[in-house]
Write a protein that holds these residues in place. Structure first.
Motif, PDB file in Angstrom:
ATOM      1  N   GLY A  70      47.932  20.587  74.879  1.00  0.00           N
ATOM      2  CA  GLY A  70      49.319  20.287  74.509  1.00  0.00           C
ATOM      3  C   GLY A  70      49.439  19.351  73.327  1.00  0.00           C
ATOM      4  N   SER A  71      48.569  18.354  73.229  1.00  0.00           N
ATOM      5  CA  SER A  71      48.675  17.390  72.133  1.00  0.00           C
ATOM      6  C   SER A  71      48.409  18.055  70.781  1.00  0.00           C
ATOM      7  N   PHE A  72      47.394  18.934  70.756  1.00  0.00           N
ATOM      8  CA  PHE A  72      47.110  19.588  69.472  1.00  0.00           C
ATOM      9  C   PHE A  72      48.194  20.599  69.112  1.00  0.00           C
ATOM     10  N   LEU A  73      48.750  21.271  70.127  1.00  0.00           N
ATOM     11  CA  LEU A  73      49.848  22.204  69.879  1.00  0.00           C
ATOM     12  C   LEU A  73      51.062  21.464  69.313  1.00  0.00           C
ATOM     13  N   LEU A  74      51.389  20.318  69.894  1.00  0.00           N
ATOM     14  CA  LEU A  74      52.506  19.520  69.391  1.00  0.00           C
ATOM     15  C   LEU A  74      52.229  18.994  67.987  1.00  0.00           C
ATOM     16  N   SER A  75      50.997  18.621  67.715  1.00  0.00           N
ATOM     17  CA  SER A  75      50.678  18.107  66.382  1.00  0.00           C
ATOM     18  C   SER A  75      50.866  19.186  65.318  1.00  0.00           C
ATOM     19  N   LEU A  76      50.491  20.441  65.628  1.00  0.00           N
ATOM     20  CA  LEU A  76      50.710  21.534  64.686  1.00  0.00           C
ATOM     21  C   LEU A  76      52.204  21.789  64.484  1.00  0.00           C
ATOM     22  N   ALA A  77      52.960  21.745  65.578  1.00  0.00           N
ATOM     23  CA  ALA A  77      54.399  21.973  65.474  1.00  0.00           C
ATOM     24  C   ALA A  77      55.066  20.891  64.629  1.00  0.00           C
ATOM     25  N   MET A  78      54.637  19.646  64.797  1.00  0.00           N
ATOM     26  CA  MET A  78      55.212  18.555  64.013  1.00  0.00           C
ATOM     27  C   MET A  78      54.776  18.628  62.557  1.00  0.00           C
ATOM     28  N   LEU A  79      53.570  19.160  62.330  1.00  0.00           N
ATOM     29  CA  LEU A  79      53.129  19.365  60.948  1.00  0.00           C
ATOM     30  C   LEU A  79      54.070  20.311  60.219  1.00  0.00           C
ATOM     31  N   LEU A  80      54.551  21.339  60.902  1.00  0.00           N
ATOM     32  CA  LEU A  80      55.504  22.277  60.292  1.00  0.00           C
ATOM     33  C   LEU A  80      56.767  21.545  59.835  1.00  0.00           C
ATOM     34  N   ILE A  81      57.294  20.669  60.682  1.00  0.00           N
ATOM     35  CA  ILE A  81      58.511  19.934  60.344  1.00  0.00           C
ATOM     36  C   ILE A  81      58.269  19.034  59.136  1.00  0.00           C
ATOM     37  N   GLY A  82      57.144  18.323  59.147  1.00  0.00           N
ATOM     38  CA  GLY A  82      56.834  17.426  58.036  1.00  0.00           C
ATOM     39  C   GLY A  82      56.649  18.158  56.724  1.00  0.00           C
ATOM     40  N   LEU A  83      55.901  19.266  56.749  1.00  0.00           N
ATOM     41  CA  LEU A  83      55.664  20.017  55.519  1.00  0.00           C
ATOM     42  C   LEU A  83      56.962  20.605  54.966  1.00  0.00           C
ATOM     43  N   ALA A  84      57.798  21.150  55.847  1.00  0.00           N
ATOM     44  CA  ALA A  84      59.065  21.718  55.392  1.00  0.00           C
ATOM     45  C   ALA A  84      59.950  20.635  54.781  1.00  0.00           C
ATOM     46  N   SER A  85      59.996  19.461  55.395  1.00  0.00           N
ATOM     47  CA  SER A  85      60.794  18.362  54.856  1.00  0.00           C
ATOM     48  C   SER A  85      60.265  17.922  53.496  1.00  0.00           C
ATOM     49  N   MET A  86      58.956  17.814  53.363  1.00  0.00           N
ATOM     50  CA  MET A  86      58.374  17.385  52.097  1.00  0.00           C
ATOM     51  C   MET A  86      58.585  18.433  51.017  1.00  0.00           C
ATOM     52  N   ALA A  87      58.625  19.706  51.399  1.00  0.00           N
ATOM     53  CA  ALA A  87      58.826  20.786  50.430  1.00  0.00           C
ATOM     54  C   ALA A  87      60.299  20.986  50.080  1.00  0.00           C
ATOM     55  N   ALA A 142      55.985  26.391  48.629  1.00  0.00           N
ATOM     56  CA  ALA A 142      56.134  25.235  47.743  1.00  0.00           C
ATOM     57  C   ALA A 142      55.391  25.442  46.422  1.00  0.00           C
ATOM     58  N   VAL A 143      54.243  26.123  46.478  1.00  0.00           N
ATOM     59  CA  VAL A 143      53.488  26.408  45.250  1.00  0.00           C
ATOM     60  C   VAL A 143      54.325  27.285  44.315  1.00  0.00           C
ATOM     61  N   ARG A 144      54.963  28.300  44.862  1.00  0.00           N
ATOM     62  CA  ARG A 144      55.781  29.195  44.043  1.00  0.00           C
ATOM     63  C   ARG A 144      56.947  28.462  43.390  1.00  0.00           C
ATOM     64  N   LYS A 145      57.474  27.484  44.088  1.00  0.00           N
ATOM     65  CA  LYS A 145      58.646  26.764  43.594  1.00  0.00           C
ATOM     66  C   LYS A 145      58.271  25.641  42.644  1.00  0.00           C
ATOM     67  N   ARG A 146      57.185  24.920  42.941  1.00  0.00           N
ATOM     68  CA  ARG A 146      56.876  23.689  42.216  1.00  0.00           C
ATOM     69  C   ARG A 146      55.688  23.798  41.274  1.00  0.00           C
ATOM     70  N   ARG A 147      54.853  24.793  41.472  1.00  0.00           N
ATOM     71  CA  ARG A 147      53.651  24.954  40.636  1.00  0.00           C
ATOM     72  C   ARG A 147      52.792  23.697  40.651  1.00  0.00           C
ATOM     73  N   ASP A 148      52.659  23.109  41.819  1.00  0.00           N
ATOM     74  CA  ASP A 148      51.897  21.865  41.966  1.00  0.00           C
ATOM     75  C   ASP A 148      50.517  22.188  42.500  1.00  0.00           C
ATOM     76  N   PRO A 149      49.444  21.764  41.804  1.00  0.00           N
ATOM     77  CA  PRO A 149      48.090  22.086  42.279  1.00  0.00           C
ATOM     78  C   PRO A 149      47.774  21.476  43.637  1.00  0.00           C
ATOM     79  N   LEU A 150      48.395  20.355  43.979  1.00  0.00           N
ATOM     80  CA  LEU A 150      48.145  19.770  45.288  1.00  0.00           C
ATOM     81  C   LEU A 150      48.698  20.648  46.407  1.00  0.00           C
ATOM     82  N   TRP A 151      49.860  21.232  46.184  1.00  0.00           N
ATOM     83  CA  TRP A 151      50.399  22.171  47.177  1.00  0.00           C
ATOM     84  C   TRP A 151      49.497  23.398  47.290  1.00  0.00           C
ATOM     85  N   LEU A 152      48.938  23.832  46.161  1.00  0.00           N
ATOM     86  CA  LEU A 152      48.000  24.961  46.192  1.00  0.00           C
ATOM     87  C   LEU A 152      46.765  24.609  47.014  1.00  0.00           C
ATOM     88  N   ALA A 153      46.236  23.399  46.789  1.00  0.00           N
ATOM     89  CA  ALA A 153      45.069  22.959  47.559  1.00  0.00           C
ATOM     90  C   ALA A 153      45.392  22.886  49.049  1.00  0.00           C
TER      91      ALA A 153
END
Length: 395
Positions: A70-87, A142-153
């Motif tokens: 459960g902890s790893f499943l929740l961590s992946l789900a929260m990663l989605l929220i964080g990445l979407a917010s940052m993008a 995010a790569v398509r929108k921002r062309r940022d190499p860090l997002w690509l990585a």
């Protein structure tokens, strides 16, 4: 102490360090709210190796097995929220819910299923595969929108993490992952899982951290280069942007013109109406510049009531027309503000110019306009000497 335990301890410590680091960034830069999601992501992610240690060291395996999954499943789900917010995307709450609920249902359905069988292992890993794949999709967007190499990585790293989760069932079916929790925790499969998975999770964390730091630094630079009163660039921001524009103009051979504006008798506005009204006039005038000058112009407040606009691909005549448009708009700047006028000076970029020499000539033109009676733009290009102001207003 075997290698698997070392791997678990290292993964837990690293996850904790990431959680603390993202938390510090969130406290230091309150605007970077998505850093909170990454802090919680690694806080929950760090519970997985701790729970695996609990499986090995206590007879109460079931609670630790539930916590591990459960902890790893929740961590992946929260990663989605964080990445979407940052993008800059909407937070994917539906995907979050589907991942958590769906993963819980799948794990419940296969709880007593046979280990080491491909179908069982595929179902076990399916929520992880889905979560990391959705995270990779956010990064690719995010790569398509921002062309940022860090997002690509980050997109590449998340794709490798997805591939890792997809290959684990085949490895388990071929070499065995242990018939029970204790056997699993001491198997070669567990060592591979914690080692390779740990490396990939650390890689995701490092690239994500670089993106967060990049955004925080960008915020700091923007704040240091922005005039807090008007919201346009200050002298520092103007100098940086102007150097870029001038370098590009010289490389491509197109003209650049500077317009220096100075509000007439502005001290009287402050003395008569107060500094709050004076500040409102300055903000309104900055809005006029943004509205009337070309979108590609570099616009800044240099200090006090002095403003500048640097226009690319613009001759003296074009700069004069733009400056006249600003001057003609000024009387209607706002009905609740006192009427003000502006004097402007023009200068075009010469081959041996730098920013200071260009602005110095524009400044001399401003003083010439004030000596000539204020409320005018100088020098006037020959073709517009007799052009009525009414025509300028109608442009």
């Amino acid at each position: 102490m075997d290698s698997a335990i070392y791997a678990l301890i290292v993964n837990a410590v690293v996850a904790g360090l990431f959680a603390v680091t993202f938390g510090i960034i969130r406290l230091s830069y309150p605007e970077q709210r998505y850093a909170s999601w990454f802090a919680v992501t690694y806080l929950f992610g760090g519970l997985m190796p701790i729970s695996e240690l609990g499986v090995r060291s206590t007879p109460f395996t079931i609670p630790f097995m539930i916590l591990s999954y459960g902890s790893f499943l929740l961590s992946l789900a929260m990663l989605l929220i964080g990445l979407a917010s940052m993008a800059g995307r909407r937070r994917p709450w539906r995907a979050f819910t589907l991942l958590v609920v769906g993963g819980t249902l799948v794990r419940t359905a296969i709880w007593n299923g046979p280990n080491n069988q491909l179908l069982h292992e595929l179902l076990f890993q399916s929520p992880y595969i889905a979560g990391s794949a959705m995270a990779a999709a956010i990064a690719v967007g995010a790569v398509r929108k921002r062309r940022d190499p860090l997002w690509l990585a980050l997109g590449i790293t998340l794709a490798l993490l997805t591939l890792y989760f997809a290959l684990k069932p085949f490895f388990a079916a071929a070499f065995g992952s242990g018939s029970d929790p204790i056997a699993h925790s001491t198997s070669s499969y567990a060592l591979l899982s914690q080692s390779v998975g740990g490396v990939l999770v650390v890689a995701v964390g490092l690239v994500t951290l670089l993106l967060v730091v990049q955004a925080a630094m960008g915020q700091s630079i923007a704040e240091s280069e922005t005039d807090p009163l008007t919201g346009i660039a200050n002298r520092r921001g103007f100098n940086r942007q102007a150097r870029v524009m001038i370098a590009e103009a010289r490389a491509r051979g197109f003209p650049v013109a500077a317009i220096l504006f100075d509000l007439d008798h502005f001290k009287q506005v402050n003395d008569r109406y107060g500094h709050a009204t004076g500040d409102a006039v300055l903000r309104a005038f900055a809005g006029v510049l943004v509205d009337r000058l070309p979108r590609s112009a570099v616009i800044a407040r240099l200090g006090g009531e002095e403003f500048v606009g640097l226009l690319d691909r613009t001759t003296l005549r074009g700069a004069w027309l733009s400056a006249q448009s600003v001057r003609a708009t000024l009387p209607a700047i706002a009905t609740h503000l006192p009427a003000v006028t502006v004097s402007g000076g023009l200068a075009v970029l010469l081959p041996d110019d730098d920013i200071d020499s260009l602005l110095e000539r524009a400044d001399r033109a401003v003083y010439a306009a004030k000596r000539a009676g204020r409320d005018r733009i100088l020098p006037m290009p020959d073709p517009v000497q007799a052009e009525p102001l009414s025509l300028v207003r109608n442009r």
